[in-house]
Scaffold this motif. Structure first.
Motif, PDB file in Angstrom:
ATOM      1  N   ASN A   1       0.827  -1.221   0.000  1.00 22.56           N
ATOM      2  CA  ASN A   1       0.000   0.000   0.000  1.00 22.56           C
ATOM      3  C   ASN A   1       0.854   1.261   0.000  1.00 22.56           C
ATOM      4  OD1 ASN A   1      -2.580   1.020  -0.249  1.00 22.56           O
ATOM      5  ND2 ASN A   1      -2.928   1.203   1.950  1.00 22.56           N
ATOM      6  N   ASN A   2       2.057   1.148  -0.571  1.00 19.44           N
ATOM      7  CA  ASN A   2       2.975   2.269  -0.717  1.00 19.44           C
ATOM      8  C   ASN A   2       2.900   2.832  -2.132  1.00 19.44           C
ATOM      9  OD1 ASN A   2       4.578   3.404   1.314  1.00 19.44           O
ATOM     10  ND2 ASN A   2       5.841   1.582   1.487  1.00 19.44           N
ATOM     11  N   PHE A   3       3.449   4.002  -2.340  1.00 24.86           N
ATOM     12  CA  PHE A   3       3.755   4.461  -3.688  1.00 24.86           C
ATOM     13  C   PHE A   3       4.856   3.571  -4.249  1.00 24.86           C
ATOM     14  CE2 PHE A   3       6.125   6.921  -0.539  1.00 24.86           C
ATOM     15  CZ  PHE A   3       7.439   6.697  -0.920  1.00 24.86           C
ATOM     16  N   PHE A   4       4.950   3.470  -5.589  1.00 26.89           N
ATOM     17  CA  PHE A   4       6.093   2.775  -6.178  1.00 26.89           C
ATOM     18  C   PHE A   4       7.139   3.799  -6.596  1.00 26.89           C
ATOM     19  CE2 PHE A   4       3.015   3.213  -9.669  1.00 26.89           C
ATOM     20  CZ  PHE A   4       3.769   3.663 -10.736  1.00 26.89           C
ATOM     21  N   LEU A   5       8.335   3.328  -6.861  1.00 28.13           N
ATOM     22  CA  LEU A   5       9.470   4.231  -7.095  1.00 28.13           C
ATOM     23  C   LEU A   5      10.236   3.835  -8.346  1.00 28.13           C
ATOM     24  CD1 LEU A   5      11.394   6.513  -5.975  1.00 28.13           C
ATOM     25  CD2 LEU A   5      12.674   4.657  -4.866  1.00 28.13           C
ATOM     26  N   LEU A   6      10.476   4.817  -9.212  1.00 27.82           N
ATOM     27  CA  LEU A   6      11.421   4.696 -10.316  1.00 27.82           C
ATOM     28  C   LEU A   6      12.611   5.567  -9.936  1.00 27.82           C
ATOM     29  CD1 LEU A   6       8.468   4.302 -11.568  1.00 27.82           C
ATOM     30  CD2 LEU A   6       9.536   4.822 -13.757  1.00 27.82           C
ATOM     31  N   ALA A   7      13.784   4.973  -9.778  1.00 29.36           N
ATOM     32  CA  ALA A   7      14.935   5.751  -9.321  1.00 29.36           C
ATOM     33  C   ALA A   7      16.227   5.155  -9.846  1.00 29.36           C
ATOM     34  CB  ALA A   7      14.970   5.814  -7.790  1.00 29.36           C
ATOM     35  N   GLY A   8      17.194   6.028 -10.040  1.00 33.50           N
ATOM     36  CA  GLY A   8      18.501   5.628 -10.523  1.00 33.50           C
ATOM     37  C   GLY A   8      19.197   6.834 -11.124  1.00 33.50           C
ATOM     38  N   PRO A   9      20.299   6.627 -11.795  1.00 32.39           N
ATOM     39  CA  PRO A   9      21.021   7.753 -12.394  1.00 32.39           C
ATOM     40  C   PRO A   9      20.309   8.271 -13.627  1.00 32.39           C
ATOM     41  CG  PRO A   9      22.027   5.694 -13.060  1.00 32.39           C
ATOM     42  CD  PRO A   9      20.951   5.335 -12.062  1.00 32.39           C
ATOM     43  N   CYS A  10      20.613   9.489 -14.009  1.00 35.27           N
ATOM     44  CA  CYS A  10      20.053  10.010 -15.246  1.00 35.27           C
ATOM     45  C   CYS A  10      20.484   9.128 -16.415  1.00 35.27           C
ATOM     46  CB  CYS A  10      20.504  11.451 -15.473  1.00 35.27           C
ATOM     47  SG  CYS A  10      19.877  12.146 -17.006  1.00 35.27           S
TER      48      CYS A  10
ATOM     49  N   ARG B   1       2.706   8.750   3.592  1.00 34.19           N
ATOM     50  CA  ARG B   1       1.745   7.914   2.856  1.00 34.19           C
ATOM     51  C   ARG B   1       0.876   7.112   3.831  1.00 34.19           C
ATOM     52  NH1 ARG B   1       0.487   6.171  -2.268  1.00 34.19           N
ATOM     53  NH2 ARG B   1       0.765   8.396  -2.594  1.00 34.19           N
ATOM     54  N   LYS B   2       1.464   6.588   4.902  1.00 37.27           N
ATOM     55  CA  LYS B   2       0.683   5.844   5.878  1.00 37.27           C
ATOM     56  C   LYS B   2      -0.374   6.731   6.529  1.00 37.27           C
ATOM     57  CE  LYS B   2       4.179   2.368   7.055  1.00 37.27           C
ATOM     58  NZ  LYS B   2       5.142   1.888   8.087  1.00 37.27           N
ATOM     59  N   THR B   3       0.001   7.967   6.803  1.00 33.82           N
ATOM     60  CA  THR B   3      -0.959   8.910   7.382  1.00 33.82           C
ATOM     61  C   THR B   3      -2.093   9.198   6.400  1.00 33.82           C
ATOM     62  OG1 THR B   3       0.754   9.954   8.733  1.00 33.82           O
ATOM     63  CG2 THR B   3      -1.249  11.223   8.356  1.00 33.82           C
ATOM     64  N   VAL B   4      -1.735   9.457   5.143  1.00 31.89           N
ATOM     65  CA  VAL B   4      -2.732   9.744   4.126  1.00 31.89           C
ATOM     66  C   VAL B   4      -3.673   8.553   3.942  1.00 31.89           C
ATOM     67  CG1 VAL B   4      -3.077  10.207   1.655  1.00 31.89           C
ATOM     68  CG2 VAL B   4      -1.299  11.424   2.926  1.00 31.89           C
ATOM     69  N   ASN B   5      -3.120   7.350   3.980  1.00 28.19           N
ATOM     70  CA  ASN B   5      -3.943   6.142   3.806  1.00 28.19           C
ATOM     71  C   ASN B   5      -4.985   5.982   4.913  1.00 28.19           C
ATOM     72  OD1 ASN B   5      -2.574   5.407   1.486  1.00 28.19           O
ATOM     73  ND2 ASN B   5      -1.210   3.964   2.518  1.00 28.19           N
ATOM     74  N   ASN B   6      -4.702   6.570   6.061  1.00 27.90           N
ATOM     75  CA  ASN B   6      -5.618   6.440   7.206  1.00 27.90           C
ATOM     76  C   ASN B   6      -6.648   7.557   7.280  1.00 27.90           C
ATOM     77  OD1 ASN B   6      -4.507   4.035   8.245  1.00 27.90           O
ATOM     78  ND2 ASN B   6      -2.854   5.186   9.277  1.00 27.90           N
ATOM     79  N   LEU B   7      -6.574   8.507   6.367  1.00 29.78           N
ATOM     80  CA  LEU B   7      -7.531   9.621   6.406  1.00 29.78           C
ATOM     81  C   LEU B   7      -8.898   9.188   5.888  1.00 29.78           C
ATOM     82  CD1 LEU B   7      -5.286  12.554   5.130  1.00 29.78           C
ATOM     83  CD2 LEU B   7      -5.998  12.088   7.470  1.00 29.78           C
TER      84      LEU B   7
END
Length: 272
Positions: A15-24, A266-272
């Protein structure tokens, strides 16, 4: 597009956001593996679904003498090495129709650069590979106009489209993120916020893009609060000497604290 359909993706039920990350850009094998290993250790700890990002070539540079890559096949093989070494999916951007099938043989997600997102043949070629197509919103486009880019992917026979907001041109040398566009674009497809490119300061007279990396946490927090499905962050262990986009990249040493804070939000937002 269901996140779990991407090969080797982990933590899809967190229930998290997903991430695209790395070098340019892929500058070499050692740097790619080093960055991937660090990001994976962080995302596994925080249970963030993760896709390693690296451009196999950079075609959209301001100056002809700017770094464009180490060679297409060499860079694509490094992306495959990252995927096989760490059992992680990968994403790279494409610039020409011929790039689509070539890159699809090595990576799991094909990214359409913002400047090229209206290029029908390029979008269709990416869609026809069967890979996920990440459509960067043009700096010159409204959020609502992105429904047409998504529709091109669908008309090409695929439902695997994402949208990524990377800011809108504000004046001549700055970008701004209009967070009203996030819920609008999420009506069309899963939506990602490209934090680091949104902080670029392009079109500098010296021909090298500037940036405001000190605002990375501000922008990324706002994205998470506004329910983005994913975040896109370029990171490097030595941004000052990175061969591309160093001015707006996040130092790798700062990634864990940033993501820890964002997961808590995100956990806080999910509980709203």
């Amino acid at each position: 597009m269901i996140l779990s359909e991407i090969p080797n993706i982990k933590h899809v039920n967190s229930n998290n956001f997903f991430l695209l990350a790395g070098p340019c850009a892929i500058e070499g094998e050692e740097m790619a593996l080093r960055i991937a290993e660090k990001v994976i250790s962080i995302t596994d700890k925080l249970e963030i679904p993760y896709i390693f990002k690296g451009s196999f070539k950079k075609a959209n540079r301001s100056r002809i003498d700017s770094f464009t890559g180490i060679g297409d096949e060499k860079a694509l093989k490094i992306l495959r090495k990252v995927s096989e070494t760490f059992n992680v999916p990968t994403v790279t951007d494409i610039h020409e129709v011929s790039d689509a099938a070539k890159a699809a043989a090595y990576v799991d997600v094909l990214q359409i650069p913002a400047f090229l997102v209206r290029q029908t043949d390029l979008v269709v070629a990416a869609a026809k590979t069967g890979k996920v197509v990440n459509l960067k919103k043009g700096q010159f486009m409204s959020p609502g106009a992105m429904k047409h880019a998504v529709q091109k992917v669908k008309d090409a026979g695929s439902n695997k489209a994402w949208i990524t907001d990377r800011g809108t041109m504000f004046g001549y040398q700055d970008m701004i993120v209009d967070f009203r566009g996030i819920p609008e674009m999420r009506e069309f497809a899963p939506t990602i916020l490209d934090v680091t490119h949104s902080l670029q300061q392009p079109n500098q007279t010296v021909g090298v893009t500037g940036g405001r990396p000190e605002m990375i946490e501000t922008i990324s927090r706002a994205g998470v609060v506004n329910n983005v499905d994913g975040l896109f962050i370029e990171t490097h262990f030595d941004p000052a000497n990175a061969k591309s986009d160093g001015a707006n990249m996040l130092h790798l040493n700062n990634l864990e604290k940033l993501l820890t804070n964002l997961v808590a939000i995100r956990k806080t937002v999910n509980n709203l």
